[in-house]
Design a protein around this motif. Sequence first.
Motif, PDB file in Angstrom:
ATOM      1  N   UNK A   1      54.223  37.429  43.780  1.00 26.43           N
ATOM      2  CA  UNK A   1      52.643  37.469  43.994  1.00 26.43           C
ATOM      3  C   UNK A   1      52.130  35.966  43.078  1.00 26.43           C
ATOM      4  N   UNK A   2      51.478  35.535  44.181  1.00 23.77           N
ATOM      5  CA  UNK A   2      50.745  34.430  43.828  1.00 23.77           C
ATOM      6  C   UNK A   2      49.137  34.543  43.809  1.00 23.77           C
ATOM      7  N   UNK A   3      48.539  34.625  42.628  1.00 22.68           N
ATOM      8  CA  UNK A   3      47.184  35.245  42.533  1.00 22.68           C
ATOM      9  C   UNK A   3      46.126  34.029  42.698  1.00 22.68           C
ATOM     10  N   UNK A   4      45.064  34.423  43.654  1.00 18.44           N
ATOM     11  CA  UNK A   4      43.980  33.292  43.895  1.00 18.44           C
ATOM     12  C   UNK A   4      42.549  33.938  43.612  1.00 18.44           C
ATOM     13  N   UNK A   5      42.066  33.465  42.627  1.00 22.46           N
ATOM     14  CA  UNK A   5      40.569  33.764  42.374  1.00 22.46           C
ATOM     15  C   UNK A   5      39.514  32.528  42.655  1.00 22.46           C
ATOM     16  N   UNK A   6      38.434  32.951  43.224  1.00 16.41           N
ATOM     17  CA  UNK A   6      37.627  31.959  43.610  1.00 16.41           C
ATOM     18  C   UNK A   6      36.054  32.053  42.707  1.00 16.41           C
ATOM     19  N   UNK A   7      35.877  31.144  42.308  1.00 23.40           N
ATOM     20  CA  UNK A   7      34.458  30.958  41.510  1.00 23.40           C
ATOM     21  C   UNK A   7      33.646  30.421  42.432  1.00 23.40           C
ATOM     22  N   UNK A   8      32.831  31.416  43.390  1.00 21.91           N
ATOM     23  CA  UNK A   8      31.925  31.060  44.277  1.00 21.91           C
ATOM     24  C   UNK A   8      30.251  30.988  43.913  1.00 21.91           C
ATOM     25  N   UNK A   9      30.293  30.979  42.622  1.00 25.61           N
ATOM     26  CA  UNK A   9      29.009  31.073  42.206  1.00 25.61           C
ATOM     27  C   UNK A   9      28.379  32.517  41.849  1.00 25.61           C
ATOM     28  N   UNK A  10      28.997  33.373  42.103  1.00 26.39           N
ATOM     29  CA  UNK A  10      28.731  34.933  41.698  1.00 26.39           C
ATOM     30  C   UNK A  10      27.879  35.178  40.464  1.00 26.39           C
ATOM     31  N   UNK A  11      27.013  35.962  40.645  1.00 32.41           N
ATOM     32  CA  UNK A  11      26.205  36.073  39.196  1.00 32.41           C
ATOM     33  C   UNK A  11      27.036  37.037  38.559  1.00 32.41           C
ATOM     34  N   UNK A  12      27.976  37.749  39.013  1.00 37.10           N
ATOM     35  CA  UNK A  12      28.870  38.498  38.118  1.00 37.10           C
ATOM     36  C   UNK A  12      29.999  37.852  37.525  1.00 37.10           C
ATOM     37  N   UNK A  13      29.694  36.591  36.940  1.00 39.28           N
ATOM     38  CA  UNK A  13      30.785  35.741  36.725  1.00 39.28           C
ATOM     39  C   UNK A  13      31.906  36.446  35.787  1.00 39.28           C
ATOM     40  N   UNK A  14      31.627  37.487  35.211  1.00 40.72           N
ATOM     41  CA  UNK A  14      32.464  38.242  34.120  1.00 40.72           C
ATOM     42  C   UNK A  14      33.700  38.559  34.791  1.00 40.72           C
TER      43      UNK A  14
END
Length: 251
Positions: free
Chosen positions: A55-68
């Motif tokens: 598995x290759x995990x991809x996470x995107x910081x799209x400016x969500x308010x729940x940045x935690x």
Amino acid sequence: MRDAGCGMQDAVESSNVKTTSADVKEAAPRAVVLVSGGLDSATTLALARAGGFACYALTVNYGQRHAAELEAARAVAESIGVCEHKTINLDLRWIGGSALTGEIAVPKDGATEGIPVTYVPARNTILLSLALGWAEVLGAQDLFIGANAIDYSGYPDCRPGFVAAFEALANVATRMGVEGEKITVHAPLIHMSKAEIIRAGAALGVDYALTVSCYDPAAGGAACGRCDACRLRRKGFEEAGIADPTRYAHP
């Protein structure tokens, strides 16, 4: 679940997760898994791992308010085990139109009629497109997304029709697809209740204390306990008969 099942060429260090030769066994088919840091994506990653995928995990910081959830995604990927974990920045706040990326208040204390304002326009289309591009480079014919159409908020891009349509698109929009290497979009949770998802993850050893579901957490990190995501999470643990490790601001 620390042995990530990566081939030797996949034992690489990313910005978040390092795998070493001690983690390496035989090469397994590669898959790109969208990992948000939430309960559903953690379970999806565990299911992909259990299914024999590297598995290759991809996470995107799209400016969500729940940045935690970005830190939660890192912790989940490290706990379950991946070949590589990428977190990329793609700010969707310029689009707006969502309580998760704009100044719209997150609804509390009950479901709303129709598609709620926490829907982020075309989010899963964008995220799967990014995963698809990385998958082509990796030679991975499998994508995983934690979409669910049972205990969910009614988002259009979490429904079976969307998943099937994106898979069809992937197979005509990529070199892999048109050259006969079929791409499959897996949504293993699509027809599961939240309780069933939690039971499945617990059976695979998922540490749900690492995950974040709340759309509007308090400054100290506690879940609000009142948004749609919190209500569905709490209901799922109750129905599963499993203790909810979440710290709620409102019990």
